[in-house]
Motif scaffolding. Structure first.
Motif, PDB file in Angstrom:
ATOM      1  N   ALA A  88       0.820  -1.217   0.000  1.00  0.00           N
ATOM      2  CA  ALA A  88       0.000   0.000   0.000  1.00  0.00           C
ATOM      3  C   ALA A  88       0.852   1.265   0.000  1.00  0.00           C
ATOM      4  O   ALA A  88       0.568   2.216  -0.755  1.00  0.00           O
ATOM      5  CB  ALA A  88      -0.950  -0.010   1.192  1.00  0.00           C
ATOM      6  N   ASP A  89       1.887   1.318   0.828  1.00  0.00           N
ATOM      7  CA  ASP A  89       2.723   2.520   0.885  1.00  0.00           C
ATOM      8  C   ASP A  89       3.412   2.784  -0.447  1.00  0.00           C
ATOM      9  O   ASP A  89       3.514   3.938  -0.887  1.00  0.00           O
ATOM     10  CB  ASP A  89       3.776   2.386   1.990  1.00  0.00           C
ATOM     11  CG  ASP A  89       3.181   2.522   3.381  1.00  0.00           C
ATOM     12  OD1 ASP A  89       2.027   2.988   3.490  1.00  0.00           O
ATOM     13  OD2 ASP A  89       3.868   2.155   4.354  1.00  0.00           O
ATOM     14  N   ARG A  90       3.883   1.730  -1.085  1.00  0.00           N
ATOM     15  CA  ARG A  90       4.536   1.893  -2.389  1.00  0.00           C
ATOM     16  C   ARG A  90       3.529   2.352  -3.438  1.00  0.00           C
ATOM     17  O   ARG A  90       3.826   3.240  -4.260  1.00  0.00           O
ATOM     18  CB  ARG A  90       5.197   0.587  -2.812  1.00  0.00           C
ATOM     19  CG  ARG A  90       5.918   0.676  -4.163  1.00  0.00           C
ATOM     20  CD  ARG A  90       6.811  -0.525  -4.378  1.00  0.00           C
ATOM     21  NE  ARG A  90       6.073  -1.772  -4.322  1.00  0.00           N
ATOM     22  CZ  ARG A  90       6.625  -2.939  -3.986  1.00  0.00           C
ATOM     23  NH1 ARG A  90       7.910  -2.994  -3.650  1.00  0.00           N
ATOM     24  NH2 ARG A  90       5.919  -4.045  -3.973  1.00  0.00           N
ATOM     25  N   ASN A  92       0.841   4.119  -2.955  1.00  0.00           N
ATOM     26  CA  ASN A  92       0.524   5.528  -2.700  1.00  0.00           C
ATOM     27  C   ASN A  92       1.644   6.441  -3.197  1.00  0.00           C
ATOM     28  O   ASN A  92       1.380   7.534  -3.714  1.00  0.00           O
ATOM     29  CB  ASN A  92       0.281   5.752  -1.208  1.00  0.00           C
ATOM     30  CG  ASN A  92      -1.033   5.165  -0.745  1.00  0.00           C
ATOM     31  OD1 ASN A  92      -1.980   5.031  -1.521  1.00  0.00           O
ATOM     32  ND2 ASN A  92      -1.108   4.797   0.521  1.00  0.00           N
ATOM     33  N   HIS A  93       2.883   5.993  -3.048  1.00  0.00           N
ATOM     34  CA  HIS A  93       4.009   6.780  -3.568  1.00  0.00           C
ATOM     35  C   HIS A  93       3.948   6.866  -5.089  1.00  0.00           C
ATOM     36  O   HIS A  93       4.173   7.927  -5.678  1.00  0.00           O
ATOM     37  CB  HIS A  93       5.334   6.147  -3.125  1.00  0.00           C
ATOM     38  CG  HIS A  93       6.522   6.989  -3.444  1.00  0.00           C
ATOM     39  ND1 HIS A  93       7.797   6.471  -3.551  1.00  0.00           N
ATOM     40  CD2 HIS A  93       6.649   8.328  -3.698  1.00  0.00           C
ATOM     41  CE1 HIS A  93       8.649   7.440  -3.845  1.00  0.00           C
ATOM     42  NE2 HIS A  93       7.973   8.575  -3.945  1.00  0.00           N
ATOM     43  N   SER A  96       1.513   9.407  -6.202  1.00  0.00           N
ATOM     44  CA  SER A  96       1.816  10.777  -5.788  1.00  0.00           C
ATOM     45  C   SER A  96       2.451  11.578  -6.921  1.00  0.00           C
ATOM     46  O   SER A  96       2.803  11.050  -7.976  1.00  0.00           O
ATOM     47  CB  SER A  96       2.757  10.757  -4.588  1.00  0.00           C
ATOM     48  OG  SER A  96       4.084  10.414  -4.997  1.00  0.00           O
TER      49      SER A  96
END
Length: 204
Positions: A88-90, A92-93, A96
């Motif tokens: 998930a964090d990747r 979202n990056h 961005s």
């Protein structure tokens, strides 16, 4: 089976292949079935391994002309927000402004401009790929996987293939240097396509 126009050995001329009678049944518009298709990518991470991802939301059409295959076209729209690498964090990056800037540029698109047979069931489709309002030519080599009628009576056609791009050509330049040398994310990205499309019923 020849679906597109074949180039002759002489680069200055282009000859159209003799149309197989079976191609007449393939003529028409096809809608890409996103639930049975995949548009994905592979990119080198930290110089030592590959990260794979895909775009879950995409749509498109194929227009095949069995009588004059050079008129066949492809159009695909991909929703950037649907990117999925399993982290998930990747993801979202990637959505961005440092990468795709999905809020400002929600779609990635491909519009074909030319197609040719390379040999057997292998084809090259050339067109314009647009990412972040940057449009550049792209050639995709595809293998024609044939046709089938599914249990619901849908006439399906399938292709699969891949191509390599440099993401920096489309303004995707974010990176980070590694202490041991090299960079976090490679510039080279492999795009993968596995397409199943359903023939559209003719209007009454």
């Amino acid at each position: 089976m020849a679906l597109f126009n074949r180039k002759s050995a002489d680069a200055t001329t282009t000859a159209t292949t003799t149309v197989d009678p079976a191609l007449a049944a393939l003529t028409g518009e096809y809608t890409i079935d996103p639930s049975h298709s995949s548009i994905g990518f592979t990119v080198r991470h930290a110089m030592v391994t590959n990260v794979r991802g895909s775009f879950g939301a995409h749509e498109g059409t194929l227009n095949l002309d069995g009588s004059d295959p050079k008129n066949s076209t492809a159009s695909i729209d991909v929703t950037i927000e649907s990117i999925d690498t399993g982290i998930a964090d990747r993801d979202n990056h990637l959505r961005s402004a440092e990468f795709f800037d999905a809020e400002k540029f929600p779609k990635m698109t491909f519009r074909s401009t030319h197609a040719e047979q390379l040999g057997g069931d292998t084809y090259r489709v050339t067109g314009d790929l647009t990412i972040k309002d940057v449009t550049r030519p792209l050639a995709i080599d595809l293998e024609f996987n044939g046709t089938a009628t599914d249990p619901y009576g849908n006439e399906r056609i399938g292709f699969e293939g891949s191509t390599n791009i440099l993401r920096s050509d489309w303004g995707l330049t974010w990176n980070a240097a590694l202490e041991t040398g090299g960079v976090m994310v490679s510039d080279k990205v492999k795009l993968n396509f596995d397409i199943s499309a359903i023939k559209t019923a003719p209007q009454a």
